[in-house]
Write a protein that holds these residues in place. Sequence first.
Motif, PDB file in Angstrom:
ATOM      1  N   GLN A 235       0.825  -1.208   0.000  1.00  0.00           N
ATOM      2  CA  GLN A 235       0.000   0.000   0.000  1.00  0.00           C
ATOM      3  C   GLN A 235       0.859   1.258   0.000  1.00  0.00           C
ATOM      4  N   HIS A 236       1.915   1.253   0.815  1.00  0.00           N
ATOM      5  CA  HIS A 236       2.758   2.443   0.918  1.00  0.00           C
ATOM      6  C   HIS A 236       3.415   2.781  -0.419  1.00  0.00           C
ATOM      7  N   TYR A 237       3.851   1.762  -1.151  1.00  0.00           N
ATOM      8  CA  TYR A 237       4.610   2.011  -2.387  1.00  0.00           C
ATOM      9  C   TYR A 237       3.767   1.845  -3.655  1.00  0.00           C
ATOM     10  N   GLN A 238       2.471   1.786  -3.484  1.00  0.00           N
ATOM     11  CA  GLN A 238       1.599   1.694  -4.654  1.00  0.00           C
ATOM     12  C   GLN A 238       1.795   2.920  -5.552  1.00  0.00           C
ATOM     13  N   GLY A 239       2.124   2.669  -6.798  1.00  0.00           N
ATOM     14  CA  GLY A 239       2.342   3.759  -7.745  1.00  0.00           C
ATOM     15  C   GLY A 239       3.726   4.375  -7.708  1.00  0.00           C
ATOM     16  N   ALA A 240       4.604   3.921  -6.801  1.00  0.00           N
ATOM     17  CA  ALA A 240       5.965   4.468  -6.745  1.00  0.00           C
ATOM     18  C   ALA A 240       6.735   4.050  -7.995  1.00  0.00           C
ATOM     19  N   ARG A 241       7.381   5.006  -8.614  1.00  0.00           N
ATOM     20  CA  ARG A 241       8.078   4.741  -9.872  1.00  0.00           C
ATOM     21  C   ARG A 241       9.317   3.872  -9.687  1.00  0.00           C
ATOM     22  N   HIS A 242      10.022   4.076  -8.586  1.00  0.00           N
ATOM     23  CA  HIS A 242      11.327   3.434  -8.421  1.00  0.00           C
ATOM     24  C   HIS A 242      11.367   2.363  -7.335  1.00  0.00           C
ATOM     25  N   VAL A 243      10.240   2.105  -6.663  1.00  0.00           N
ATOM     26  CA  VAL A 243      10.211   1.102  -5.598  1.00  0.00           C
ATOM     27  C   VAL A 243       9.153   0.054  -5.923  1.00  0.00           C
ATOM     28  N   THR A 244       9.546  -1.210  -5.905  1.00  0.00           N
ATOM     29  CA  THR A 244       8.607  -2.305  -6.109  1.00  0.00           C
ATOM     30  C   THR A 244       8.640  -3.232  -4.897  1.00  0.00           C
ATOM     31  N   ASN A 266      17.890   3.108 -10.901  1.00  0.00           N
ATOM     32  CA  ASN A 266      17.537   3.843  -9.688  1.00  0.00           C
ATOM     33  C   ASN A 266      16.414   3.122  -8.953  1.00  0.00           C
ATOM     34  N   ASP A 267      16.339   1.812  -9.120  1.00  0.00           N
ATOM     35  CA  ASP A 267      15.237   1.037  -8.573  1.00  0.00           C
ATOM     36  C   ASP A 267      15.602   0.383  -7.241  1.00  0.00           C
ATOM     37  N   LEU A 268      14.562   0.103  -6.463  1.00  0.00           N
ATOM     38  CA  LEU A 268      14.682  -0.527  -5.156  1.00  0.00           C
ATOM     39  C   LEU A 268      13.610  -1.609  -5.079  1.00  0.00           C
ATOM     40  N   ARG A 269      14.024  -2.839  -4.774  1.00  0.00           N
ATOM     41  CA  ARG A 269      13.078  -3.947  -4.687  1.00  0.00           C
ATOM     42  C   ARG A 269      13.023  -4.447  -3.248  1.00  0.00           C
ATOM     43  N   LEU A 270      11.830  -4.424  -2.668  1.00  0.00           N
ATOM     44  CA  LEU A 270      11.609  -4.872  -1.302  1.00  0.00           C
ATOM     45  C   LEU A 270      10.909  -6.223  -1.322  1.00  0.00           C
ATOM     46  N   SER A 271      11.246  -7.078  -0.362  1.00  0.00           N
ATOM     47  CA  SER A 271      10.642  -8.409  -0.287  1.00  0.00           C
ATOM     48  C   SER A 271      10.387  -8.790   1.157  1.00  0.00           C
ATOM     49  N   VAL A 272       9.360  -9.627   1.344  1.00  0.00           N
ATOM     50  CA  VAL A 272       9.048 -10.202   2.648  1.00  0.00           C
ATOM     51  C   VAL A 272       9.096 -11.722   2.510  1.00  0.00           C
ATOM     52  N   TYR A 273       9.961 -12.347   3.300  1.00  0.00           N
ATOM     53  CA  TYR A 273      10.076 -13.808   3.347  1.00  0.00           C
ATOM     54  C   TYR A 273       9.592 -14.264   4.718  1.00  0.00           C
TER      55      TYR A 273
END
Length: 313
Positions: A235-244, A266-273
């Motif tokens: 939800q926080h990063y919905q629509g963020a251009r550089h964060v997935t 310039n991208d940042l990828r976040l994950s939850v394991y």
Amino acid sequence: MRTPIVFIDGDQGTTGLQIHARLQGRTDLQLLTLPEAERKHPQRRSDAINSADIALLCLPDDAAREAVSAIRNPALRVIDASSAHRTTPGWVYGLPELDERQAERIALAKRVSNPGCYPTGAIALLRPLVQAGLLPADYPLSIHAMSGYSGGGRAAVERHEQPGAQRAPTLQMYGLELAHKHVPEIQLHAGLAARPVFLPGYAAYRQGIVLSIPLQLRLLPGQIRAEHLQACLEQHYQGARHVTVAPLHQQGPASPLDPEALNDSNDLRLSVYANPEHGQVLLTAVFDNLGKGASGAAVQNLELMLAALQAQG
């Protein structure tokens, strides 16, 4: 409207060179740098910074403070890539994805402090969860991060790429005194009440970061599960251009994380394991320490400022 003048102070360092390369050939700005013979001349640097519309400081901390103290032009906007002002009152923190209004604050600010590479990943993971009340501000956090050797600056690059590089360490952990300069920045901008443990390291590849933060679900309030953490980040990063935000992983084998996967972006990828059986979760971030962790972020902030200048006419 005249073409804005952008001055890079310290354009021969790792970050400065990358910023210069990203801006090369642009027609919507006038790029100003100093000849080599003038780069350490106080008056030449002062004249250059005060003649610009926007200055990008790619300097050691003390030199960045010195450059700011030499500013006489009240209209000058500054993006400081050093760590000198990241917790200084009055400076806007240069992470546009911090909240829904941060990009606007950056666009209009006179003084912006570019985030550190490691804090970019840590804050991006932690702040939304703390703000949502899913992660207690006093949770006993441990943050581990591995960066390419370019994170050590020009000297580290030379150790690994000049003659004799075979003697450079394959892997080294540092910050073992648990007093790394990024910790106050992480604590402040992630909204933490307790100081996290932070353990960084460099490995024998040029660039890219994998950062990880383990959590015990039993220490979180209520009946919080990995799905709640995942939904909050999405939800926080919905629509963020550089964060997935990658899909939640909690069943079957997980693919290894590649620290170089987002290099030159310039991208940042976040994950939850998650491991529901053991009640454990791992938050991770992958990004380029020279991209979203440094020069890419600075250019992203510059773009916001340039758009604001254009809108003002």
